[in-house]
Each structure stands twice: as C-alpha cells, then as structure tokens.
Design an enzyme around this catalytic site. Structure first.
Site, PDB file in Angstrom:
ATOM      1  N   GLY A  22      21.619  -6.925   0.127  1.00  0.00           N
ATOM      2  CA  GLY A  22      20.704  -7.566   1.059  1.00  0.00           C
ATOM      3  C   GLY A  22      19.980  -8.707   0.380  1.00  0.00           C
ATOM      4  CB  ALA A  28      16.329  -9.516  -1.527  1.00  0.00           C
ATOM      5  CG  ASP A 179       5.019   4.389   0.331  1.00  0.00           C
ATOM      6  OD1 ASP A 179       4.256   3.415   0.078  1.00  0.00           O
ATOM      7  OD2 ASP A 179       4.863   5.124   1.315  1.00  0.00           O
ATOM      8  CG  HIS A 180       4.560  -1.584  -0.961  1.00  0.00           C
ATOM      9  ND1 HIS A 180       4.880  -1.401   0.367  1.00  0.00           N
ATOM     10  CD2 HIS A 180       3.358  -2.214  -0.965  1.00  0.00           C
ATOM     11  CE1 HIS A 180       3.921  -1.888   1.120  1.00  0.00           C
ATOM     12  NE2 HIS A 180       2.978  -2.391   0.346  1.00  0.00           N
ATOM     13  CG  LEU A 182       3.685   6.299  -4.167  1.00  0.00           C
ATOM     14  CD1 LEU A 182       4.932   7.168  -4.139  1.00  0.00           C
ATOM     15  CD2 LEU A 182       2.476   7.133  -4.557  1.00  0.00           C
ATOM     16  N   GLY A 183       3.108   1.927  -6.160  1.00  0.00           N
ATOM     17  CA  GLY A 183       3.108   0.976  -7.260  1.00  0.00           C
ATOM     18  C   GLY A 183       1.783   0.248  -7.412  1.00  0.00           C
ATOM     19  CD  GLU A 218      -1.512  -4.556   7.999  1.00  0.00           C
ATOM     20  OE1 GLU A 218      -1.033  -5.092   9.016  1.00  0.00           O
ATOM     21  OE2 GLU A 218      -0.811  -3.991   7.137  1.00  0.00           O
ATOM     22  CG  HIS A 242       2.299   2.299   3.348  1.00  0.00           C
ATOM     23  ND1 HIS A 242       3.399   2.379   2.527  1.00  0.00           N
ATOM     24  CD2 HIS A 242       2.492   1.201   4.129  1.00  0.00           C
ATOM     25  CE1 HIS A 242       4.223   1.373   2.803  1.00  0.00           C
ATOM     26  NE2 HIS A 242       3.693   0.662   3.766  1.00  0.00           N
ATOM     27  CE1 TYR A 374     -18.437   1.251  -2.271  1.00  0.00           C
ATOM     28  CE2 TYR A 374     -16.531   0.003  -3.034  1.00  0.00           C
ATOM     29  CZ  TYR A 374     -17.308   0.493  -2.003  1.00  0.00           C
ATOM     30  OH  TYR A 374     -16.958   0.236  -0.708  1.00  0.00           O
TER      31      TYR A 374
END
Length: 493
Positions: A22, A28, A179-180, A182-183, A218, A242, A374
C-alpha cells in the site's frame, strides 16, 4: 534526543528488509515512510536496510521516490544528504495484491534474512496479502513479521473471523497489530507513573478515586472522509480502540513483570472484568452547523438522513476489588470546542469534612497536543485572607525537556516491531475483549437518535449526567436515563 542504546535501538546487524504494502497510499506516504526516514536518520536501522514499496499504482521508481520526498521534511543540508541516501534504499514494485507473480517480483527486490511486512492496506486485503507473503516472500533464516493497521473488524464476530483467517497464515508472535496511541509517549508513561511511584499506586483504587474520565476531543469534523466515517462512527473510529488502550493501562492490575506477555495479560484481564457498554448509560451526539462551518449531514458524502454518531460518551464498570463502584467514562467527539486527549482521575473529598467547599483533587495526564502530567490540589492562598484555591503541580514536557524532540508514534512502533518488542501492540484476545464490550452499542436499531450539538461546542450537555451518580444511592448505583427527556439541561461550565 539522545540515541537509544545499541542493544535497544539497533536491530540485529544483519540485513533488514521492510516491505510496505500500500506504498502509494496516504497512510504510507504520510506516516510509514517519514517514520522510517527518522529511524534511518538516527542510525536505528542497519546501514544496508532495503525498503521495498508495493502497490497497484503503475509508477517508476523515481516517480515513487518523488512522491515520498514531498512528505518528508528536512531542515539542513546534512539532512538533505541523509534523505538522498534513504531514498536510494527505497525501491518500488507494482502489482495486484492477489497476484503471486507480483509478490515474486517483490521477493526478488529484497535481500537479507530479516523481513518486516507493513500492511498499510484496508482490512479486506490483509488475508490475500498475508497468504501471498507466506507462499512467496518469506525468509527461511530470519524473522518474518507482519504489521497490520486498524480497523481489525467491525464488531466481535468480524474481528474473530479476521483473527481466525490471519492465524492460519501468520503466527500470533509475528503479527503486530498497530494502534498508534500505544506509540504516544504519554500513553507509555502511564505504566511508569503508576508502577514506579509507590505514592500513586497506593491511591489508585476505589478507596480514593471518585471517577476516571478518558477523553478524545477533535476540533475538526469529518471533512474529506465523511463517506468512510459514516460506515464506522465514533465508537469504531476512536473509542473501541484508542481509548480502550488507555483504559486498560489505567485500570489494569500490576503485571507480573515488564515482559510483553505479562503486560498484555494484565490488560486482557481487566478487559475481562469490564462489563459490556449499555445504550442506557451512553450518550450519542451528531454535530450540526456552527462556527460558520457545515454540519455533519451537510457533507455531500454523508447521507442526509444519517444517524451515525460523531460523539459518544459511555460509562464502563470494572467488576473487581480495586475498582468496584468507580465510574470510567470514555468520551470521544468530533467538531468540538478544542483538541485534546487526556486522562482525568478525580479523587474523593477528604472524609473529615473540615473544608467542605474544597474542590476535588485531580491527577491529569495530557496525551496531546501538549504532553503534561499535573496534579490539582487545594492550597491556602498566600496572605491574610485564609481563603483556599486549587493550584497545580505540573510536569510539562515542553518546559521541563526544553530540547526534546519526541518521536512520532509510528516511529516508535516500527522500531518496536523491528526489535521484537510486542507489548505496545494489540493481541487477538485483547482485541476480542474490547469488541465484546462495545459490540452491543453498534447495532443502529438499538441506538437512540444522536442528540444534535452545535459545531464548536462541548458536545451534548446530557453527557455530563454520566459523572453525576444519584446522591441517595451509595456506592454509585447508576440510574437509566431517558435521554429524549433531558435535552433541555443546561451545559455545565
């Protein structure tokens, strides 16, 4: 940012092949290749790494490199030279995803023992792609790892079917479901903050915690992807994946060790202890026109009579001795008043009653846009008045770590996949438990009509009811609300 130690950052010093399936697609070009370039620039890839792009688009190698170049930012001549070297390691092969002959061409373009296949593809292509990778492209004397992107199914039955099909082709230990979230650095910091500080672990339970809110807001709507979004909705797009990843890290028991499987076992266990989400304690919303911008159904790609939620706030309960009675509220929405992802842990008021007007203390993890931790607590205002207020003790990344350049989530996760670090990826049983929790909310015939909310607002006011338990019922027994009768409730500040 300091380079990672060689033992952690550098993959094995044998040749590495990264195949991006892809490769001509948006994901990508915007995420995968820029992340690979950052790893290359930082010396975290073997010098002879070869990156093979594969897609249906009939492109020459130079055309493809030019497309990649448009999405990678450089600031110095040195970085330009590094980018030139990086692009020289990028090749391109065109072909159909179900054509073994095309995979044979991709196989001939690769060299070396270790192979990482990044499937930046729709889920319906995972199985034919994995089938051809197994038959044609696998290394016989190195690792063969496969990265796949969400969505992993549309509900519990489809997630199980996809998992069953993939496990016939890829071993679970070689399958890396991204699952981004987790990054993201602050999400990874949840584990450290909880278990490296005895102060927090001692107060992390029903005895001191009143509620936990996990929020993703968002400002943008669904412009440009309304057609896709309308087939999924906010629960599939954000909440089930997420926010549930954050939820499991906040709510899980201490893992036996920091080994990947022990961490993932702890996450799965808390999901097993979590009751299914109910429409009776979920508020759905859909944004209307506001701030001079279109409403959801004004988008020409969205059906005019669409009832797809663009906002959902749902209450979850964890049935174990740590969290019995504590409400976990997961809230996600589009076209809201600001952009943020955070975790807000609200503590109970002191039992002494000495300062009855003191607000609840809160511990907040800000995941984005500005990473911070905080603690909001009550303190005396300096001076003679004797009045109290609520200041903050804070760790703000952009002030404490002045010269820090945080890696992109994809950069961190691709490096994890190369080095075989699996704890930041989703296991099949974890995926199925998350779908079990939310599948009851996904049947449109059982969902109430979404409540309209103006674009640029906080969302439906009814969502605030979820964090206000009935004061006459001890231990948080939650009433069922008829949402259609609550539309006149004023927004809380």
């Amino acid at each position: 940012m300091a380079a990672l130690p060689a033992s952690e950052g550098m993959a094995q010093k044998v040749p590495l092949n990264v195949a991006v399936l892809g490769a001509s697609g948006d994901l990508a070009k915007r995420k995968t290749y820029p992340a690979l370039f950052q790893l290359f620039k930082k010396g975290l890839l073997p010098e002879d790494t070869k990156i093979v792009g594969f897609a249906r688009s009939a492109l020459k190698a130079e055309e493809f490199r030019k497309q990649i170049r448009e999405f990678i930012t450089t600031k110095t001549e040195s970085e330009n030279a590094t980018l030139k070297s990086f692009l020289e390691n990028c090749v391109y092969v065109s072909g159909n995803y179900d054509d073994p002959a095309a995979y044979a061409k991709m196989d001939r373009a690769m060299n070396g023992k270790n192979r990482l296949f990044y499937l930046a593809l729709p889920p319906d292509v995972f199985v034919p792609a994995s089938k051809n990778i197994k038959a044609v492209c696998q290394s016989t004397d190195g690792f063969n790892r496969v990265i796949v992107e969400k969505p992993f199914g549309k509900d519990l039955p489809t997630a199980k079917k996809l998992g069953d099909d993939l496990k016939k082709l890829v071993k679970e230990e070689d399958l890396y479901r991204i699952d981004h979230y987790l990054g993201k650095d602050m999400v990874q910091n949840l584990l450290v903050t909880r278990f490296a500080n005895s102060t927090f672990e001692k107060i992390w339970d029903k005895n001191t915690v009143q509620s936990v809110e996990i929020t993703c807001k968002e400002k943008i709507g669904t412009e440009g992807r309304g057609g896709y979004f309308d087939s999924s909705g906010i629960l599939r797009d954000i909440t089930q994946n997420h926010l549930m990843q954050i939820f499991s890290l906040v709510a899980m028991e201490p893992p036996k060790s920091l080994q990947p499987e022990d961490i993932r076992n702890a996450k799965v266990q808390v999901l097993k202890n979590t009751t299914t989400a109910s429409p009776k304690t979920t508020v759905f919303g859909q944004y209307t026109a506001g701030d001079g911008k279109l409403g959801y159904t004004d988008d020409i790609t969205v059906p005019k009579n669409s009832k797809t939620p663009t906002f959902a706030s749902t209450l979850l309960k964890v049935k174990n001795s740590r969290w019995e009675g504590v409400p976990f509220i997961l809230k996600a929405g589009k076209a809201l008043n600001n952009k943020k992802v955070d975790v807000r842990i609200t503590f109970k008021k002191p039992t002494s009653g000495l300062y009855k007007n003191a607000p609840n203390s809160e511990l907040v993890f800000s995941v984005q846009p500005d990473e911070a931790i905080y603690y909001k607590f009550t303190s005396k205002i300096p001076g003679l008045s004797g009045n109290i207020h609520q200041p903050e003790l804070s760790l703000q990344y952009n002030k404490r770590y002045m010269n820090l350049a945080l890696p992109d989530a994809y950069e961190a996760l691709i490096l994890d996949a190369i080095t075989g670090k699996r704890n930041n990826f989703v296991r099949q049983d974890e995926l199925e438990e998350a779908w079990r929790i939310f599948t009851p909310l996904l049947d449109p015939t059982k969902q109430p009509n979404p409540i309209p909310y103006p674009r640029g607002s906080r969302g439906p006011a009814q969502a605030d009811l979820l964090k206000n338990p009935s004061p006459s019922v001890p231990s948080y027994s939650w009433p069922s609300y008829d949402l259609s009768q609550l539309e006149q409730i004023e927004m809380q500040p």
